[in-house]
Design an enzyme around this catalytic site. Sequence first.
Site, mmCIF file in Angstrom:
data_model
loop_
_atom_site.group_PDB
_atom_site.id
_atom_site.type_symbol
_atom_site.label_atom_id
_atom_site.label_comp_id
_atom_site.label_asym_id
_atom_site.label_seq_id
_atom_site.Cartn_x
_atom_site.Cartn_y
_atom_site.Cartn_z
ATOM 1 N N GLN A 60 0.807 -1.216 0.000
ATOM 2 C CA GLN A 60 0.000 0.000 0.000
ATOM 3 C C GLN A 60 0.845 1.274 0.000
ATOM 4 O O GLN A 60 0.324 2.366 -0.252
ATOM 5 C CB GLN A 60 -0.974 -0.014 1.181
ATOM 6 C CG GLN A 60 -2.062 -1.061 1.025
ATOM 7 C CD GLN A 60 -3.077 -1.072 2.146
ATOM 8 O OE1 GLN A 60 -3.216 -0.106 2.896
ATOM 9 N NE2 GLN A 60 -3.791 -2.173 2.284
ATOM 10 N N ARG A 207 -15.130 -10.250 10.273
ATOM 11 C CA ARG A 207 -15.898 -10.138 9.031
ATOM 12 C C ARG A 207 -15.482 -11.203 8.032
ATOM 13 O O ARG A 207 -16.310 -11.750 7.304
ATOM 14 C CB ARG A 207 -15.674 -8.758 8.385
ATOM 15 C CG ARG A 207 -16.310 -7.591 9.088
ATOM 16 C CD ARG A 207 -16.096 -6.297 8.310
ATOM 17 N NE ARG A 207 -14.733 -5.798 8.373
ATOM 18 C CZ ARG A 207 -13.882 -5.796 7.358
ATOM 19 N NH1 ARG A 207 -14.239 -6.284 6.186
ATOM 20 N NH2 ARG A 207 -12.664 -5.308 7.504
ATOM 21 N N HIS A 229 -7.550 -7.908 12.848
ATOM 22 C CA HIS A 229 -8.214 -6.598 12.870
ATOM 23 C C HIS A 229 -9.453 -6.699 13.770
ATOM 24 O O HIS A 229 -10.203 -7.675 13.673
ATOM 25 C CB HIS A 229 -8.717 -6.222 11.474
ATOM 26 C CG HIS A 229 -7.652 -5.866 10.494
ATOM 27 N ND1 HIS A 229 -7.579 -6.419 9.241
ATOM 28 C CD2 HIS A 229 -6.631 -4.984 10.556
ATOM 29 C CE1 HIS A 229 -6.564 -5.899 8.575
ATOM 30 N NE2 HIS A 229 -5.963 -5.026 9.349
ATOM 31 N N HIS A 266 -5.937 -2.114 15.794
ATOM 32 C CA HIS A 266 -6.836 -0.960 15.839
ATOM 33 C C HIS A 266 -7.622 -0.933 17.153
ATOM 34 O O HIS A 266 -7.388 -0.065 17.975
ATOM 35 C CB HIS A 266 -7.786 -0.909 14.638
ATOM 36 C CG HIS A 266 -7.099 -0.872 13.323
ATOM 37 N ND1 HIS A 266 -6.160 0.086 13.005
ATOM 38 C CD2 HIS A 266 -7.188 -1.686 12.222
ATOM 39 C CE1 HIS A 266 -5.708 -0.127 11.783
ATOM 40 N NE2 HIS A 266 -6.305 -1.189 11.292
ATOM 41 N N ASP A 317 0.443 0.349 8.998
ATOM 42 C CA ASP A 317 -0.778 -0.065 8.305
ATOM 43 C C ASP A 317 -0.750 0.261 6.813
ATOM 44 O O ASP A 317 -0.065 -0.401 6.042
ATOM 45 C CB ASP A 317 -1.983 0.560 9.001
ATOM 46 C CG ASP A 317 -3.304 -0.098 8.603
ATOM 47 O OD1 ASP A 317 -3.277 -1.029 7.778
ATOM 48 O OD2 ASP A 317 -4.360 0.309 9.107
#
Length: 449
Positions: A60, A207, A229, A266, A317
């Site tokens: 990223q 999730r 997470h 987080h 992150d």
Amino acid sequence: MTQLWFETALLPDGWADRVRVTIADGRVASIETGVEPGADAERHAIAIPGLCNVHSHGFQRGMAGLAETRGLPHDDFWSWREVMYRFLDRLEPEDIAAITAQAAVEMMETGYTRLGEFHYLHNAPDGQPYADRAATAAAIVEAARSTGIGLTLMPVFYAHSDFGGVAPTHGQRRFINDLDRFARLVEDSEALLSGDDAIGVAPHSLRAVTPHELKHLTALRPHAPLHIHAAEQVKEVAASVMALGARPVEWLLANADVNGRWCLVHSTHLTDAETDALAKSGAVAGLCPVTEGNLGDGIFPAIRYLAAGGRIATGTDSNIQIDPAAELRALEYSQRLAHQARGLLATEETPSVGGRLFRAAGEGGAQALGATFGIAEGNAADIVALDANHPALIGRKGDTLLDGWIFGANRPAVDSVWRAGRQVVRGGSHVARDAVAAGYRKTLAKLLA
């Protein structure tokens, strides 16, 4: 044998002056204080231990700044995620290696000496597994070796798009595994590691992982670091309540035997009860305040959590900015903005905000990545030398050096870095900076054409 001498150094028992550190086989062999340097010792000013970056998605770094245009009708984490999905569509292993190496260079130039890579980009662009299951993991290992950063590789299990085992979306096709294939991926990834590299296991989130799958994943490497997470977004918390009857951290603490091998990344949205229980669990809260601010996630309840004995670490992150000082500064500033007061994460025993946060992040980061922290005999020789001539450090002593670095340095204050005894940063620049930057430029020119 290598000898380093420092005018002052942060040791486990506090600051000491005129410190000679002898390094052998990548580890600290001996430490002497109150001594002169000796003929063969390399002289530096200020030594602090290197830090662990517990949560990074290396690729990223290549999209930093590409998602800063307002999305309509509403711009938030979920619209940012769609930009990320589009960016990774074309990445091949060699691209991942080049971008991750650039991120690692920046990490080491700012004081991180070990990388916890939360690695979920496993499959080819069409969603099919590579012939070599660990092809992209090998790219991460290549980046670590080419830059010298320590590595705890965290292969990520990702199977669903939402709570309740909902099928993954097209944008998630590169992440997906089943339990059997993932177990083989972890095994193949571990075989790539060497030295004091380590392997962990990372269920992506509640999730993306069902309770049944989570039970299998926690048993896959029973003593390895386990990262997940949790409670990053309000929408995620609400969906968890609907699907599981409990908030994400609440559910994990009640059902998953959360302990010292866990890092809950987080943990932004916690009730007071969750905050206290997470602190008592012995797990580490993996905080990424710069990314959390960039994405508009929210503010972690750091005052209450640290007062309850909670353990913290920092991560970069999304790698929108890479700098451990910036992460610690953002953590304190978020509390100041929320409570309209100053010095909120210091204590009477440790009145320096920088001193308290640096030690806490150092110890928590090492725990989360299965590593060591501190300039101490037997530990990995992961040492950072700060530039005593930096305007933010002139005339400072003890913990005010950390305060100056974290809160006052508007340009990098790191002069030199040794990772496992090997000098990787000299005069503020990584020894492989030019070669890595050339590969990064070539890769980005192709990807963004």
